[in-house]
Design a protein around this motif. Sequence first.
Motif: not given
Length: 297
Positions: A242-249
């Motif tokens: 989720w951390v990397f998903s947030g950064l990607a978004a």
Amino acid sequence: MLLLNKLIKKFILVSLSLLAVVLVPHKVTAQANSEDIFSPENRLSFGNFLFCEKDYLRAISEYRYYLQQTDNDTVRFKIAFALSEMKRYDESMDNFKGLFYNSDLSEQSRLEFYKTSFQKDDDRSFRLLVEGNNYMPDSLVAPVKKLYNISLLRYGGITDSATLLLNFEGDEKLKVMEFYSRKINPDYKSESTAAILSSLLPGLGKVYADEIGDGITSFLFTGVLTYLAVNNFKNDHPIRGWVFSGLAAYFYTGNIYGSMAAVQNYNTAVKFRFDTDLNLYISEKNWFIPVVDFICK
């Protein structure tokens, strides 16, 4: 001993007399030369030298001293011209006005007056001045009308080339037509197109806006973060996922916004290049007015 003292005193007196004979004429000559240096004619010559060296502020000082002794329209013209070169436009125009009547430089002064008004970059005032036919030079109307049309072109007031090209001939007509084409068909790019491209493939919108390096960087950052998010989810690391998903978004959204901003910068640069090229052209053409032949004499 007494005789020796008398001889010494006599020698000293003779020496001082000879010294006075030698020095006094030099002192008088130096004073005369000093007075010549500051004569009105020499001040004028020095002012002309400073003027040609573009040291306008000191040239004006010399010219004004000269005008205290002698009235001279050429010198007054040079003061007005120097003020214009120093971008002191209002003062320059006031000085040119003083030569509008009863002067051999009336026509040239009126042209320089209009040129200076154009240089102020106050398009509305310049056009009102021309439309009001105020101080129009009788035999040199064409250069002023050229500036008027260029003013309309520069600020988007001309809708057809026939109106624009009136008064222009030969190479001037071809060049002005080129600027007209650039004005009505600017090489602008679409913000919405950039946004759509970047939403489909991160960074593509920036490449579209000619920011290729930033586009590649956006693609790599967004791609790497998306990969890390997917990989962590697959390996049962949901928090990191989720951390990397947030950064990607975040980078994905920022990439879309950044692509739109890049297009805005691109379009601003297109307009800036147009204005710069146009101003450079009319400057090289001396604003379409005759060059004054005595300006650096």
